[in-house]
Design an enzyme around this catalytic site. Structure first.
Site, short mmCIF file in Angstrom:
data_model
loop_
_atom_site.label_atom_id
_atom_site.label_comp_id
_atom_site.label_asym_id
_atom_site.label_seq_id
_atom_site.Cartn_x
_atom_site.Cartn_y
_atom_site.Cartn_z
N HIS A 21 0.95 -1.14 0.08
CA HIS A 21 -0.24 0.10 0.17
C HIS A 21 0.66 1.06 -0.07
O HIS A 21 2.07 1.23 -0.08
CB HIS A 21 -1.16 -0.27 0.91
CG HIS A 21 -0.44 -0.18 2.57
ND1 HIS A 21 0.58 0.85 2.94
CD2 HIS A 21 -0.56 -1.29 3.66
CE1 HIS A 21 0.98 0.66 4.12
NE2 HIS A 21 0.35 -0.69 4.59
N HIS A 24 3.97 1.62 2.62
CA HIS A 24 5.06 0.98 1.78
C HIS A 24 5.82 1.96 0.92
O HIS A 24 7.11 2.26 0.96
CB HIS A 24 4.73 -0.62 1.49
CG HIS A 24 4.26 -1.25 2.55
ND1 HIS A 24 3.18 -1.85 2.00
CD2 HIS A 24 4.42 -1.51 3.61
CE1 HIS A 24 2.55 -2.56 3.13
NE2 HIS A 24 3.45 -2.39 4.16
N CYS A 135 1.35 -11.24 20.18
CA CYS A 135 0.40 -10.89 18.90
C CYS A 135 0.90 -11.16 17.73
O CYS A 135 2.15 -10.70 17.30
CB CYS A 135 0.02 -9.27 19.12
SG CYS A 135 -0.87 -8.82 17.90
N CYS A 138 1.68 -8.00 15.27
CA CYS A 138 2.98 -7.39 15.50
C CYS A 138 4.09 -8.44 15.34
O CYS A 138 5.11 -7.97 15.27
CB CYS A 138 2.86 -6.86 16.97
SG CYS A 138 1.56 -5.64 17.45
N CYS A 152 -5.06 -6.38 21.20
CA CYS A 152 -3.74 -5.52 20.80
C CYS A 152 -4.38 -4.39 20.16
O CYS A 152 -5.15 -4.47 19.19
CB CYS A 152 -3.15 -6.22 19.74
SG CYS A 152 -1.91 -5.42 18.71
N HIS A 155 -3.77 -4.24 16.41
CA HIS A 155 -4.11 -5.15 15.31
C HIS A 155 -5.68 -5.47 15.44
O HIS A 155 -6.26 -6.59 14.87
CB HIS A 155 -3.26 -6.13 15.19
CG HIS A 155 -2.04 -5.95 14.58
ND1 HIS A 155 -0.86 -5.44 15.24
CD2 HIS A 155 -1.92 -5.64 13.18
CE1 HIS A 155 -0.02 -5.05 14.52
NE2 HIS A 155 -0.32 -5.52 13.03
N LYS A 305 -6.65 5.97 10.58
CA LYS A 305 -5.39 5.21 10.60
C LYS A 305 -5.59 4.08 9.26
O LYS A 305 -6.86 3.71 9.02
CB LYS A 305 -5.24 4.18 11.84
CG LYS A 305 -4.06 3.73 12.17
CD LYS A 305 -4.00 2.92 13.20
CE LYS A 305 -2.65 2.25 13.20
NZ LYS A 305 -2.29 1.30 14.27
N LYS A 308 -6.85 -2.52 6.69
CA LYS A 308 -7.75 -3.22 5.80
C LYS A 308 -9.12 -3.30 6.00
O LYS A 308 -10.01 -3.21 5.17
CB LYS A 308 -7.36 -4.68 5.87
CG LYS A 308 -7.42 -5.61 4.72
CD LYS A 308 -6.83 -7.09 4.65
CE LYS A 308 -6.98 -7.82 3.42
NZ LYS A 308 -6.21 -8.97 3.35
N1 MSP Z 1 8.56 -6.91 8.44
C1 MSP Z 1 8.87 -5.70 9.06
C2 MSP Z 1 10.11 -4.97 8.90
C3 MSP Z 1 11.13 -5.63 8.98
S1 MSP Z 1 12.77 -4.89 8.57
C4 MSP Z 1 14.06 -5.73 9.13
C5 MSP Z 1 7.55 -4.65 8.98
N2 MSP Z 1 7.03 -4.73 7.68
S2 MSP Z 1 5.84 -3.84 7.36
O1 MSP Z 1 5.31 -4.32 6.17
O2 MSP Z 1 4.90 -3.67 8.21
O3 MSP Z 1 6.33 -2.37 7.08
C6 MSP Z 1 6.46 -1.43 8.07
C7 MSP Z 1 7.03 -0.22 7.50
O4 MSP Z 1 6.30 0.21 6.09
C8 MSP Z 1 6.97 1.04 8.39
O5 MSP Z 1 7.96 0.92 9.06
C9 MSP Z 1 7.03 2.09 7.09
O6 MSP Z 1 8.47 2.06 6.56
C10 MSP Z 1 5.98 1.64 6.20
N3 MSP Z 1 4.71 1.93 6.47
C11 MSP Z 1 3.67 1.51 6.63
N4 MSP Z 1 2.69 2.17 6.77
C12 MSP Z 1 3.11 3.41 6.89
C13 MSP Z 1 2.34 4.66 7.09
N5 MSP Z 1 0.83 4.71 7.10
N6 MSP Z 1 3.00 5.78 7.13
C14 MSP Z 1 4.30 5.89 6.92
N7 MSP Z 1 5.16 4.51 6.72
C15 MSP Z 1 4.31 3.58 6.49
O7 MSP Z 1 7.09 -4.14 9.88
#
Ligand code: MSP
Length: 640
Positions: A21, A24, A135, A138, A152, A155, A305, A308
């Site tokens: 999304h 990312h 969880c 997380c 949580c 989530h 926020k 899904k």
């Molecule tokens: N797999 C772990 C990371 C492991 S790194 C060794 C993870 N993955 S995640 O798919 O949940 O990605 C989290 C990251 O996605 C956040 O730290 C950020 O970089 C990005 N973001 C996800 N949602 C976001 C927002 N709403 N706003 C900004 N960044 C966002 O955690």
């Protein structure tokens, strides 16, 4: 700090339990921007991204979808790869934690950690029993005090109680050393607010953390106890070294880990893992720490926020279909300052696209090119020293490349882009003030050429500074003036009169066509209006006769674009009703459908046509969907 001429930037590796999304995409575009800008400045750069594919979350998602975890990973990873291709990411490597290369590197690191001695003289890794609430959302243990209504808070699901043998990493003895390194900025954590947060965590102390799971099988077996699986975070963090050869290419590893500036980028949700656990693991393994960790803000969508269940997770590819890939990059990174929390407002996408990209930048390109075609025979004219307003605008532009690059070096991405866009606006103003069309009327042909040269030159400089955020569009802009890619360098932006006069100017179509904000489909569906109704008694409801009817014939009502005339079969009788559904359903789609009608509604005459009954449909904004019967229920059956 000495700035090494090599730059290694990473994004988190994203979980493959769902497709990417714009959250990312935000981090990935920022990393791409940094890598591209440092390359412009002549720094050898390596940009790493990838996917996190092990752990309970992925295993459970796969099981729910009736797939093997590997099959799920192989599918979703393509969504990530495809999205990053669409957005033009220039990553040098894509790491997957299920790659054999990564698995081998993690096992090597675990072996090293298992043999390591902590600063207090005890073994860095030891076996113990873990009891706690886990969880899977997380992928971490949480405490009772974290829970809200037993769930949580992030989530919205209850954690699972777990008690099992685990191996632990002895974190305690590393905390004081790490604290000193953060204080001395040997490990730079940015922005300052996050640095203080980390120092707070290091001061209050954190318990040792478990590095393995007995109950989870989808992961990497511990080399020293294969009955245990490496905890997903212990598997994920080493991607930053497995991808550059920790396990199998010492030369490459030395080049990108020891002899480069290493920068990790992420949001605050995963701060503790990156600023505490990861550096402690590296210390225990005798490896250098990353140089800078930048934690950007977390954003909401239209004030909520992203989630899904809320249906508001925007697919970056859908966004790119509407605005184009480069504008998507620009719009996402320009909604709020990089480094603080913000809100992404979908309705601002079109406004900002039109004002910044279509008006300011796109129009500037067309204007300059069209005037060169009209007044200068379609070639870039020669520069002149005596152009009105030229000195002022040159003064602004002369230090700009370094000022913008300074922002980039300090992660001020929004300011860097704003700097480049200010040059675009200053160029527009310069043209307005110099008014070459007036000069042409007065026969001052040479000054017209001089003005247009300067405008083109400023645009050339702006194009270089904008390249890292909009690489494809910048290439298009540069091709209008016949500019070569080999001059896409910061040095070229620092050098004046680099626009080659005599080059042919070719303008095909507008670079950023204006968008009609009203005609753009919304990516986040509008929320259903809250419906307030008076309570009715069971008897009141019983007076309404709802029945199943089959549509036998349907046609449009002439001169009424919303109405269909339907002939329906109610089992014991046939009837005609008028329904306001013509914008959502074609007459031929209606035939054969089993719909629900209010059968005892008083007859009405609509547009001179009798209607005896009313069909039922669900409405949400402009969307309307019929209520129909699923399965074999004959016409006339009553609804209760
Ligand atoms: N797999 C772990 C990371 C492991 S790194 C060794 C993870 N993955 S995640 O798919 O949940 O990605 C989290 C990251 O996605 C956040 O730290 C950020 O970089 C990005 N973001 C996800 N949602 C976001 C927002 N709403 N706003 C900004 N960044 C966002 O955690």
């Amino acid at each position: 700090m000495t700035v090494l001429n090599r730059f290694f930037v990473t994004t988190p590796i994203y979980y493959v339990n769902d497709k990417p999304h714009i959250g990312h995409a935000y981090t990935s575009i920022a990393a791409d921007f940094l890598a591209r800008f440092h390359r412009l400045a002549g720094r050898d750069s390596f940009f790493l991204t990838g996917t996190d594919e092990h752990g309970t979350k992925i295993a459970e998602t796969a099981a729910a979808a009736g797939k093997t975890p590997q099959a799920l990973c192989d599918e979703v990873v393509e969504q990530y790869r495809g999205t990053w291709r669409t957005l033009g990411l220039s990553n040098d490597y894509f790491v997957r934690t299920t790659d054999a290369r990564h698995v081998a590197a993690v096992q090597k690191l675990l072996t090293v950690l298992n043999g390591a001695t902590a600063p207090n003289g005890r073994e860095a890794v030891y076996a113990g029993v873990y009891e706690g609430l886990y969880c899977t959302g997380c992928e971490k243990f949480i405490t009772e005090s974290d829970l809200v209504d037993g769930m949580c808070p992030d989530h919205k699901m209850p954690p699972t109680p777990l008690k099992e043998k685990n191996y632990f990493f002895r974190l305690q003895p590393y905390l004081a050393i790490l604290k000193e390194m953060v204080e001395k900025n040997e490990l730079v954590i940015l922005p300052d607010e996050r640095r203080r947060e980390v120092l707070g965590l290091l001061t209050t102390g954190l318990p040792d953390f478990s590095i393995s799971r007995e109950s989870e099988k989808w992961g990497i077996p511990l080399p020293f106890d294969p009955t245990q699986t490496a905890y997903v975070w212990i598997d994920a963090l080493p991607n930053y070294i497995s991808a550059i050869g920790y396990g199998d290419d010492p030369q490459q590893f030395d080049r990108w880990w020891n002899k480069a500036e290493v920068v990790h980028l992420m949001a605050k949700d995963i701060l503790k893992f990156h600023t505490i656990y990861w550096p402690a693991m590296l210390m225990a393994a005798g490896l250098k720490l990353p140089d800078r960790i930048f934690i950007h803000g977390f954003f909401t969508i239209n004030g909520e926020k992203m989630g899904k269940s809320l249906g508001n997770m925007i697919d970056p590819r859908k966004m790119a279909e509407i605005y184009g890939a480069d504008a998507t990059r620009y719009l996402l990174l320009n909604q709020y300052p990089f480094g603080v929390d913000g809100d992404v407002k979908e309705r601002e996408f079109a406004t900002k696209y039109n004002s910044d990209l279509a008006n300011d930048l796109g129009n500037l390109v067309s204007r300059v090119a069209k005037m060169m075609i009209q007044y200068c025979d379609g070639v870039i004219p020669a520069p002149r020293a005596d152009v009105p307003g030229q000195n002022e605008v040159m003064e602004m532009a002369v230090d700009l490349p370094d000022a913008v690059y300074n922002h980039v070096c300090n992660f001020r991405i929004t300011e860097a882009i704003a700097g480049a866009m200010n040059l675009v606006r200053a160029t527009n103003k310069f043209i307005e003030d110099a008014a070459p069309w007036k000069l042409a009327k007065n026969g001052q042909q040479e000054t017209v050429g001089g003005v247009l040269y300067t405008a083109g030159e400023l645009l050339r400089i702006a194009s270089i500074l904008l390249y890292p955020i909009m690489p494809e569009k910048v290439r298009e802009i540069r091709s209008v003036f016949g500019l070569e890619d080999k001059n896409l360098t910061l040095d070229s932006a620092r050098t004046w009169f680099n626009l080659p006069h005599g080059n042919r100017v070719t303008l095909k179509e507008s670079i950023f066509p204006r968008l009609d904000a009203k005609a753009i489909p919304m990516l986040v569906p509008p929320k259903a209006e809250p419906v307030t109704v008076d309570l009715v008694s069971f008897d009141d409801f019983g007076r309404v006769s709802l029945r199943v009817a089959r549509v036998i014939a349907a046609e449009r009502v002439p001169k009424a674009d919303k109405l269909l005339k339907l002939q329906i079969d109610l089992g014991d009788e046939k009837r005609q009703i008028i329904a306001g559904i013509a914008q959502q359903y074609a007459p031929e789609e209606m035939i054969g459908k089993s719909i629900i009608v209010v059968a005892n509604l008083q007859p009405a005459t609509i547009r001179g046509i009798e209607s005896r009954g009313m069909l039922l449909a669900a409405k949400n904004g402009g969307t309307l969907r019929l209520l129909t019967v699923d399965g074999d229920i004959p016409p006339g059956a009553s609804i209760g």
